[in-house]
Design a protein around this motif. Structure first.
Motif, mmCIF file in Angstrom:
data_model
loop_
_atom_site.group_PDB
_atom_site.id
_atom_site.type_symbol
_atom_site.label_atom_id
_atom_site.label_comp_id
_atom_site.label_asym_id
_atom_site.label_seq_id
_atom_site.Cartn_x
_atom_site.Cartn_y
_atom_site.Cartn_z
ATOM 1 N N VAL A 1 32.940 80.194 9.323
ATOM 2 C CA VAL A 1 33.846 79.902 8.210
ATOM 3 C C VAL A 1 33.599 78.461 7.774
ATOM 4 C CG1 VAL A 1 35.616 81.583 8.811
ATOM 5 C CG2 VAL A 1 35.704 79.304 9.830
ATOM 6 N N ALA B 1 42.691 87.087 3.252
ATOM 7 C CA ALA B 1 41.450 87.348 3.984
ATOM 8 C C ALA B 1 41.665 88.224 5.202
ATOM 9 C CB ALA B 1 40.810 86.025 4.412
ATOM 10 N N GLY C 1 33.059 81.863 1.618
ATOM 11 C CA GLY C 1 34.341 81.172 1.615
ATOM 12 C C GLY C 1 34.457 80.160 0.491
ATOM 13 N N PHE D 1 35.571 88.385 6.210
ATOM 14 C CA PHE D 1 34.595 87.651 7.011
ATOM 15 C C PHE D 1 34.203 88.536 8.186
ATOM 16 C CE2 PHE D 1 37.132 84.411 4.871
ATOM 17 C CZ PHE D 1 36.172 83.519 4.420
ATOM 18 N N LEU E 1 41.315 76.622 3.275
ATOM 19 C CA LEU E 1 40.748 77.972 3.328
ATOM 20 C C LEU E 1 41.806 79.014 3.680
ATOM 21 C CD1 LEU E 1 37.864 79.193 3.005
ATOM 22 C CD2 LEU E 1 37.688 79.132 5.499
ATOM 23 N N TRP F 1 45.812 85.465 6.543
ATOM 24 C CA TRP F 1 44.665 86.134 7.151
ATOM 25 C C TRP F 1 45.147 87.156 8.178
ATOM 26 C CZ3 TRP F 1 39.403 83.544 8.017
ATOM 27 C CH2 TRP F 1 39.087 82.679 6.954
#
Length: 232
Positions: A101, A178, A81, A96, A173, A203
């Motif tokens: 995280v 992601a 990350g 991931f 993040l 995400w």
């Protein structure tokens, strides 16, 4: 074509991706399984959290990779990350895999009960390393006896400083493109931190009906999810 950089979790090395790599290469992509400093064939190399982040950045820059899909499994979600934010426009996507995280200023052990005090004590008792896990640790994760034997035979003690040093994140993040893979045998719900990141809109969540080590238990399905992430 994209370039996958695959980083396995604690105690593991590049070898952990052996059943996944051929499937990605067969689809025409570049694949770079990476062993982090202090592990597997790099055992004995001093390493802290920043070392592992730099390992990943160096792999991308050394090969001048573009359209990079960074993959972090378990512990390695934390350095992956951070590295994802450092490689700039080289990044295409982050995956991931049932992972931790990073949070700015927080260490891997911060999320453990008692703030990681017992983990820090265990590391101190083992010469600065998190010792390898016994075979029983892998029960209930959809692994065969042969797969468990592969994992335990290939595991090496994990450098403790990588677990206790804090992450450094210059930006939120949830701005990263992601995919988070939740392995249901390891826990039916994502952590609160992951739920918050998923709510940001960049995400997406993918569930796998297997345990915490899908590169061994379901490599074909895991490779398929990676390929879908690369196509996003």
């Amino acid at each position: 074509m994209v370039d996958f950089v695959l980083v396995a979790g604690a105690r593991l090395g590049a070898w952990a991706w052996d059943d996944v790599v051929p499937r990605l290469r067969a689809a025409g992509h570049g694949v770079h399984p990476l062993t982090l400093s202090g592990l597997a064939d790099k055992r004995g190399v001093p390493a802290g959290q920043r070392t592992h982040v730099q390992d990943i950045v160096d792999e991308v820059e050394r090969h001048d990779l573009r359209d990079v899909v960074l993959v972090g499994h378990s512990y390695s979600g934390i350095p992956v990350g951070q590295a994802a934010q450092r490689i700039g426009d080289r990044l295409a996507h982050v995956v991931f895999v049932d992972s931790s995280v990073p949070a700015d200023g927080e260490a891997f052990v911060s999320a453990w009960p008692d703030g990681g005090a017992q983990m820090r004590a265990l590391i101190a008792e083992n010469g600065g390393f998190w010792p390898v896990a016994p075979a029983a640790h892998f029960d209930g994760h959809g692994l065969t006896d042969e797969q468990i034997a592969r994992i335990t035979a290939g595991s090496t003690p994990h450098p403790g400083a990588t677990l206790t040093e804090p992450a450094v994140l210059p930006r939120p993040l949830d701005e990263l493109p992601a995919t988070y893979i939740l392995c249901l045998l390891a826990g039916a719900e994502p952590s609160g931190e992951v739920v918050e990141l998923l709510a940001g809109g960049h995400w997406r969540l993918v569930e796998m009906d297997t345990g915490h080590w899908p590169m061994f238990s379901q490599p074909r399905e895991l490779a398929r999810i990676f390929l879908e992430a690369a196509a996003d």
